[in-house]
Design an enzyme around this catalytic site. Structure first.
Site, short mmCIF file in Angstrom:
data_model
loop_
_atom_site.label_atom_id
_atom_site.label_comp_id
_atom_site.label_asym_id
_atom_site.label_seq_id
_atom_site.Cartn_x
_atom_site.Cartn_y
_atom_site.Cartn_z
N ALA A 1 4.41 4.38 2.84
CA ALA A 1 4.02 3.12 2.20
C ALA A 1 4.31 1.97 3.16
O ALA A 1 4.98 2.16 4.18
CB ALA A 1 4.77 2.92 0.89
N LYS A 2 3.84 0.78 2.84
CA LYS A 2 4.14 -0.40 3.64
C LYS A 2 3.89 -1.64 2.81
O LYS A 2 3.00 -1.67 1.97
CB LYS A 2 3.25 -0.45 4.89
CG LYS A 2 3.87 -1.21 6.05
CD LYS A 2 4.95 -0.39 6.73
CE LYS A 2 5.53 -1.11 7.93
NZ LYS A 2 6.47 -0.26 8.65
N GLY A 3 4.69 -2.67 3.09
CA GLY A 3 4.49 -3.98 2.49
C GLY A 3 4.22 -5.00 3.57
O GLY A 3 4.68 -4.85 4.71
N VAL B 1 0.85 -1.19 0.00
CA VAL B 1 0.00 0.00 0.00
C VAL B 1 0.89 1.24 0.00
O VAL B 1 1.75 1.39 0.87
CB VAL B 1 -0.95 0.04 1.23
CG1 VAL B 1 -1.76 1.33 1.22
CG2 VAL B 1 -1.88 -1.16 1.22
#
Length: 392
Positions: free
Chosen positions: A74-76, A23
């Protein structure tokens, strides 16, 4: 601040069927920053919340005079047990699938369940130059910047890498700033830490060295307790790669209790430093600490925080408390701080003191919680950043 993220990507591993998510909440100068976590049960909703948190952390560290310009958030996330034999292969395939995003606009690194060494190894196998290569075009001197960051990552302080310590230094300093404000002497303050990996372990070290007594430490095996104080350095030396402590090093006064015993420990400071959603509306009743310092991302659920506030318990929010690691990466890469441990700790401590002070002043003035105050500061800074650098 818009509630919808800029970009959401779902991924299914063609080998195992495991799910992964990316995201991107916001871009600044075309780039977003945020780590990659791996845990069983990781959801798209969780990753979206973490990405929004990264937007906030970046904005809170905006300094118009610094070389480092905050990035977007953001992040994974990968739904897989990091201890599974499948985990490394899943990680490599995830990074290979996300390669176009990592090359162009998502800079990432370690988070829950993953170490930076593992991310770096998997990234190389996936064909990436670096997990932070998207930021390289923004650097004045890429070669010098990469050398500086590599030098910083090579530094160790008493057996632990500087990159592992800076985040815990920030968490500890946030706690110390709040204790100072409350007039609580360090020598009389007891601490319970949930999670003894990168963030929890480093936080315990810095708080113990400041004179606080760490009386409870929880890992995947349970909670280690000693009311007289644990030997933090011995426990750190006996950790495995996932933060689990070898019980052979426990002293006669140390005892083992259930995994959730950390929550109800008789302490002044509670540090959740492991999973999200650890403190909920039901179990918050067991909290005896007056100060909760969120070293993990999203460990205290909103309803629990309301109930805690009504009981006079202060929660220092993750968006401020655990933002030191991310900021240090960029201060180092952009040249605001050199590859030197003391310089890094000094910069982190000063930044955290300033941020915590601003947040608590704002909370007092507005009659709100520290989290609401931090969000208010973000709401003021994001338009300023957008005005200067554009919305993307």
């Amino acid at each position: 601040m818009s509630t919808a993220p800029l970009l959401s990507v779902g991924w299914t591993d063609h080998v195992t069927g495991r799910r992964g998510h990316l995201v991107v909440d916001r871009l600044v100068r075309g780039v977003a920053s945020g780590g990659l976590r791996m845990r069983e049960g990781c959801t798209a909703e969780e990753v979206a919340g973490l990405a929004r948190g990264m937007t906030m952390k970046e904005a809170l560290h905006y300094d118009p005079s610094a070389r480092y310009v905050p990035l977007g958030g953001a992040k994974g996330g990968i739904d897989c047990d990091p201890r599974s034999p499948e985990a490394y292969g899943v990680l490599v395939r995830y990074l290979r699938a996300m390669r176009p995003y990592i090359e162009r606009f998502w800079t990432t690194g370690e988070d829950l369940g993953l170490t930076q060494d593992l991310v770096d190894r998997a990234a190389a196998e996936a064909g990436l130059v670096s997990s932070v290569q998207a930021v390289y075009p923004l650097l004045d001197d890429e070669a010098a910047a990469r050398a500086r960051l590599a030098d910083a990552f090579a530094l160790e302080v008493d057996g632990i890498g500087l990159d592992e310590l800076v985040g815990g230094c920030g968490v500890a300093e946030a706690a110390l700033a709040a204790l100072d404000r409350a007039g609580t002497p360090y020598g009389g303050a007891r601490v319970s830490v949930q999670g003894f990996g990168t963030m929890g372990g480093a936080t315990a070290r810095f708080l113990a060295r400041a004179g606080l007594r760490v009386v409870a430490v929880a890992d995947v095996k349970g909670t280690i307790v000693n009311p007289e104080g644990l030997d933090v350095e011995a426990l750190l030396a006996a950790r495995d790669a996932h933060g689990a402590v070898d019980r052979a090093v426990l002293r006669p006064g140390d005892r083992e209790e259930p995994g959730d015993a950390w929550l109800a420990a008789d302490v002044e400071v509670l540090v959740p430093a492991a999973v999200s959603y650890a403190v909920d509306a039901a179990n918050q009743e067991r909290v005896r600490a007056r100060l909760i310092v969120e070293a993990a991302n999203m460990p205290v659920l909103p309803e629990a925080e309301q109930l805690l506030a009504a009981r006079g318990v202060t929660v220092l929010p993750d968006v401020v408390v655990n933002s030191g690691t991310n900021a240090w990466w960029w201060w180092t890469l952009f040249g605001d701080v050199e590859a030197d441990a003391e310089a890094a700790f000094d910069r982190v401590r000063r930044a955290m003191r300033e941020l915590v002070g601003l947040m608590l002043d704002r909370a007092e003035a507005d009659g709100t919680t520290p989290r609401a105050a931090a969000h208010a500061l973000v709401e003021e800074r994001l338009p300023v950043i957008a005005e200067r650098y554009g919305w993307y």
